[in-house]
Design an enzyme around this catalytic site. Structure first.
Site, short mmCIF file in Angstrom:
data_model
loop_
_atom_site.label_atom_id
_atom_site.label_comp_id
_atom_site.label_asym_id
_atom_site.label_seq_id
_atom_site.Cartn_x
_atom_site.Cartn_y
_atom_site.Cartn_z
N ASP A 16 35.45 42.46 34.84
CA ASP A 16 35.33 42.89 36.23
C ASP A 16 33.86 43.24 36.49
O ASP A 16 33.07 43.35 35.55
CB ASP A 16 36.22 44.12 36.48
CG ASP A 16 36.11 44.64 37.91
OD1 ASP A 16 36.14 43.82 38.84
OD2 ASP A 16 35.98 45.86 38.10
N SER A 17 33.54 43.46 37.75
CA SER A 17 32.18 43.89 38.08
C SER A 17 31.90 45.26 37.47
O SER A 17 30.74 45.66 37.37
CB SER A 17 32.03 43.99 39.59
OG SER A 17 32.90 44.99 40.09
N TYR A 48 30.11 43.69 43.16
CA TYR A 48 30.02 42.27 43.49
C TYR A 48 30.23 42.05 45.01
O TYR A 48 29.81 41.05 45.56
CB TYR A 48 31.11 41.47 42.76
CG TYR A 48 30.88 41.18 41.29
CD1 TYR A 48 29.73 41.56 40.62
CD2 TYR A 48 31.86 40.48 40.57
CE1 TYR A 48 29.56 41.26 39.26
CE2 TYR A 48 31.69 40.18 39.22
CZ TYR A 48 30.54 40.57 38.57
OH TYR A 48 30.38 40.27 37.24
N CYS A 79 39.19 40.82 38.82
CA CYS A 79 38.36 41.16 39.98
C CYS A 79 38.73 40.20 41.10
O CYS A 79 38.58 38.98 40.94
CB CYS A 79 36.90 41.00 39.58
SG CYS A 79 35.74 41.25 40.93
N ASN A 80 39.21 40.74 42.19
CA ASN A 80 39.57 39.88 43.33
C ASN A 80 38.35 39.16 43.90
O ASN A 80 38.43 38.01 44.31
CB ASN A 80 40.20 40.73 44.44
CG ASN A 80 41.55 41.26 44.06
OD1 ASN A 80 42.57 40.67 44.35
ND2 ASN A 80 41.58 42.40 43.39
N THR A 81 37.22 39.88 43.91
CA THR A 81 36.01 39.32 44.50
C THR A 81 35.50 38.13 43.69
O THR A 81 35.17 37.08 44.25
CB THR A 81 34.93 40.43 44.57
OG1 THR A 81 35.51 41.59 45.17
CG2 THR A 81 33.73 39.99 45.36
N CYS A 192 41.57 45.02 45.69
CA CYS A 192 40.41 45.17 44.81
C CYS A 192 40.89 45.98 43.63
O CYS A 192 41.59 46.99 43.81
CB CYS A 192 39.29 45.90 45.56
SG CYS A 192 37.96 46.50 44.49
N THR A 193 40.54 45.55 42.43
CA THR A 193 41.11 46.20 41.25
C THR A 193 40.59 47.63 41.03
O THR A 193 41.13 48.37 40.22
CB THR A 193 40.87 45.35 39.99
OG1 THR A 193 39.46 45.07 39.88
CG2 THR A 193 41.64 44.05 40.06
N HIS A 194 39.54 48.00 41.75
CA HIS A 194 39.09 49.40 41.68
C HIS A 194 40.05 50.34 42.43
O HIS A 194 40.14 51.52 42.10
CB HIS A 194 37.71 49.56 42.32
CG HIS A 194 36.56 49.15 41.44
ND1 HIS A 194 36.25 47.84 41.17
CD2 HIS A 194 35.63 49.90 40.78
CE1 HIS A 194 35.17 47.80 40.38
NE2 HIS A 194 34.78 49.03 40.13
#
Ligand code: DGL
Length: 281
Positions: A16-17, A48, A79-81, A192-194
């Site tokens: 992930d970012s 990202y 990470c979706n982005t 968003c995974t965050h």
């Protein structure tokens, strides 16, 4: 070791970012406790969400190459982005690699929403992507559900700073949630995974708006992704035959103490089952 055995014992690589992909890693660990897991937090380049697709692709390639050097059997773009910006290119570049990506959970949300209005919280980059635009238009046409996008600029930074409960995070979320509540959404997609790391705060902030009826439903696809990985490994006879619970190897080009804190405190990985290192790329 026979080559099949070697392939089965190879690790699953997750990136992930930054710290957000840990929300996916925890589901993978739960579903597949005996698999070796590698995690890369590209925190030196987070977020990202405000970068161009070309920049996100470049970082995704750097991190994928790093993980391939460690002989992973599956790549999870947690990470979706990065999925929206890069997965198509990654699949072309690494045709032999099993690649699993994230997608905002619009489908499950459309099945659950009674008001037929669903808020989608994600980064600007995800919401502007062709992949998201296509998915939301198609599903809207098929189901009659209205998807209301809300870019949460600044939220990833707050979570990366481990300030999920700070006043600034609360104010930011209120600003993003209020228009969605006014539009009568009953379901919110965490795109968003965050964001699962602020799920409690979202529940709290939305509960004060509900005088009657059910609380807002939050959709997080981390568990579904873990099931998908489980299925893919089983189909390809790639599940490990290890019977121990291996250490998670986590890498960051940001602050290793922050990554260690997030692993042990946010997703409860015991310290003796964790190794954190830095990488420079
Ligand atoms: N966790 C990433 C996602 O799912 C965060 C993106 C960012 O770094 O802005 O989209």
């Amino acid at each position: 070791m026979a080559s099949e055995e070697f392939a089965r014992s190879a690790p699953i690589g997750v990136f992930d970012s930054g710290l957000g992909g840990l929300s996916v890693l925890q589901h993978i660990r739960h579903a597949l406790p005996h698999e070796a897991l590698l995690y890369v937090a590209d925190s030196g380049f987070a977020p990202y969400g405000d970068k161009t697709s070309a920049e996100i692709l470049e970082r995704s390639i750097v991190v994928t190459d790093f993980l391939l050097n460690k002989k992973i059997k599956v790549l999870v773009v947690a990470c979706n982005t990065a999925t929206a910006a890069a997965i198509k290119h990654l699949r072309l570049r690494y045709p032999d690699l099993i690649i699993v990506g994230m997608e905002p959970g619009l489908k499950p949300a459309s099945l659950l929403s009674k008001t037929k209005k669903v808020g989608v919280l994600a980064t600007l980059s995800t919401l502007q992507s062709e992949k998201y635009q296509h998915l939301s238009m198609q599903l809207s046409a098929d189901t009659g559900v209205e998807f209301i996008p809300q870019a949460c600029v600044g939220l990833v930074d707050q979570i990366e700073k481990a300030e999920a409960n700070a006043e600034q995070t609360r104010l930011l979320l209120k600003k993003y949630l209020n228009p969605l509540l006014a539009a009568k959404v009953d379901t919110l997609v965490l795109g968003c995974t965050h964001y699962p790391f602020v799920a409690k705060l979202i529940q709290e902030l939305t509960s004060t708006h509900i005088s009657k009826g059910d609380p807002i439903t939050l959709i997080d696809t981390g568990k579904a992704i873990a099931s998908q990985i489980q299925r893919l490994l089983a189909e390809r006879d790639l599940k490990t035959s290890n019977s121990d619970i291996p250490c998670i190897n986590a890498y960051t080009n940001g602050n290793p103490d922050k990554l260690k804190h997030a692993c042990t405190q946010w997703i409860n990985i015991p310290e003796n089952k964790l190794s954190v290192s830095t990488f420079r790329t």
